[in-house]
Scaffold this motif. Structure first.
Motif, short mmCIF file in Angstrom:
data_model
loop_
_atom_site.label_atom_id
_atom_site.label_comp_id
_atom_site.label_asym_id
_atom_site.label_seq_id
_atom_site.Cartn_x
_atom_site.Cartn_y
_atom_site.Cartn_z
N PHE A 48 0.83 -1.20 0.00
CA PHE A 48 0.00 0.00 0.00
C PHE A 48 0.87 1.26 0.00
O PHE A 48 0.57 2.23 -0.72
CB PHE A 48 -0.93 -0.01 1.21
N ARG A 49 1.93 1.26 0.77
CA ARG A 49 2.83 2.42 0.81
C ARG A 49 3.47 2.64 -0.56
O ARG A 49 3.62 3.79 -1.01
CB ARG A 49 3.90 2.24 1.88
N HIS A 50 3.86 1.57 -1.22
CA HIS A 50 4.45 1.69 -2.56
C HIS A 50 3.42 2.28 -3.53
O HIS A 50 3.74 3.17 -4.32
CB HIS A 50 4.93 0.32 -3.04
N ASP A 221 -2.26 -3.18 -14.36
CA ASP A 221 -0.80 -3.25 -14.18
C ASP A 221 -0.34 -2.35 -13.03
O ASP A 221 0.62 -2.68 -12.32
CB ASP A 221 -0.08 -2.84 -15.46
N PHE A 222 -1.03 -1.22 -12.86
CA PHE A 222 -0.69 -0.31 -11.77
C PHE A 222 -0.97 -0.96 -10.42
O PHE A 222 -0.17 -0.87 -9.48
CB PHE A 222 -1.48 1.00 -11.93
N TRP A 223 -2.12 -1.65 -10.31
CA TRP A 223 -2.40 -2.40 -9.09
C TRP A 223 -1.31 -3.46 -8.86
O TRP A 223 -0.84 -3.64 -7.74
CB TRP A 223 -3.73 -3.13 -9.19
N GLN A 224 -0.96 -4.17 -9.94
CA GLN A 224 0.02 -5.24 -9.81
C GLN A 224 1.37 -4.68 -9.36
O GLN A 224 2.08 -5.30 -8.56
CB GLN A 224 0.17 -5.99 -11.13
N MET A 225 1.74 -3.52 -9.89
CA MET A 225 2.95 -2.85 -9.47
C MET A 225 2.93 -2.59 -7.97
O MET A 225 3.93 -2.81 -7.26
CB MET A 225 3.11 -1.53 -10.24
N THR A 228 3.26 -6.05 -5.99
CA THR A 228 4.59 -6.67 -5.99
C THR A 228 5.69 -5.70 -5.63
O THR A 228 6.86 -6.09 -5.53
CB THR A 228 4.87 -7.29 -7.36
N ARG A 229 5.32 -4.39 -5.49
CA ARG A 229 6.28 -3.34 -5.17
C ARG A 229 7.36 -3.24 -6.24
O ARG A 229 8.55 -3.04 -5.94
CB ARG A 229 6.90 -3.54 -3.77
N ALA A 230 6.93 -3.36 -7.49
CA ALA A 230 7.88 -3.31 -8.61
C ALA A 230 8.33 -1.89 -8.85
O ALA A 230 7.63 -0.92 -8.55
CB ALA A 230 7.20 -3.85 -9.87
N ASP A 231 9.54 -1.75 -9.39
CA ASP A 231 10.04 -0.41 -9.71
C ASP A 231 10.12 -0.23 -11.21
O ASP A 231 9.61 -1.02 -11.97
CB ASP A 231 11.39 -0.16 -9.04
#
Length: 231
Positions: A48-50, A221-225, A228-231
């Motif tokens: 959530f923070r990401h 994809d934004f939710w998935q990011m 998974t905390r992807a950068d």
């Protein structure tokens, strides 16, 4: 514009037609595991923070998209509606910063966070769509976010326990389920339908559905990011 303006007889309004044409992608967006985690409180805090930090950057780019909508407007009414969108987002930024601070993200930190690839992909797609097309193209690209969040908020708020004190994400849900945001979504949807009344032809619908589908996929994809905390 090719063809005659599209009648909505037997077809519903444009937003509903776009959702129906992209149903599987829409469902994957509004019922993403990230969204379900918000509803039942199981979403990891770091995810959530990401998401919050990236949403801050996202909002900056969406303010620019609405500024582009001012330029793309053909009438003063359209320009004023788009300008109100810019103002609403810029006003929301201060609220978003306070929300982030409540989750341990300071304003100074937000200024230094790099954009994730999903953030860049989605926001630049919306802006590029507006640059290449007309106001209706841009409004269709914006709709999954602006209107979709209201649908997500209402759906989550109706789930048992979602707004209970034990759910750390209840304030987020309440914000997007609340009357204030529902009114934002209604105004955005009304502007989309008004634009369609003068710009939409049946021959154009498939291309607009393609824009809507891509924007919806990029939302997922934004939710998935975030998940998974992807950068």
């Amino acid at each position: 514009m090719s063809g005659s303006p599209l009648s909505n007889h037997n077809g519903g309004d444009l937003f509903e037609r776009l959702k129906a044409a992209t149903a599987s992608d829409w469902d994957a967006y509004v019922d993403h595991p990230f969204v379900r985690g918000l509803g039942d409180g199981t979403l990891p805090v770091e995810s959530f923070r990401h998401y919050l930090a990236q949403d801050y950057l996202f909002l900056i780019q969406f303010a620019r998209a609405y500024a582009l909508a001012v330029f793309k407007g053909d009438t003063l009414a359209e320009m004023r509606q788009a300008a109100s969108g810019v103002s609403a987002i810029l006003d929301e930024m201060s609220l978003h910063v306070r929300l982030c601070e409540g989750w341990g993200l300071t304003a100074a930190e937000l200024e230094t966070v790099p954009e994730a690839r999903a953030t860049v992909a989605y926001t630049r797609y919306v802006i590029d769509t507006g640059l290449r097309g007309d106001l209706l193209d841009l409004q269709v690209a914006l709709a999954p976010c602006v209107v979709g969040y209201a649908e997500i908020g209402a759906t989550l708020a109706a789930r048992p326990g979602a707004l209970d004190a034990g759910n750390p994400y209840r304030d987020w849900i309440a914000e997007y389920a609340g009357e204030g945001y529902r009114e934002v979504a209604r105004r955005s949807r009304a502007a989309l339908e008004a634009s369609a009344a003068v710009r939409l032809s049946e021959a154009r619908f498939d291309r607009l559905a393609g824009i809507f589908r891509q924007a919806t996929r990029l939302e997922a994809d934004f939710w998935q990011m975030g998940l998974t905390r992807a950068d």
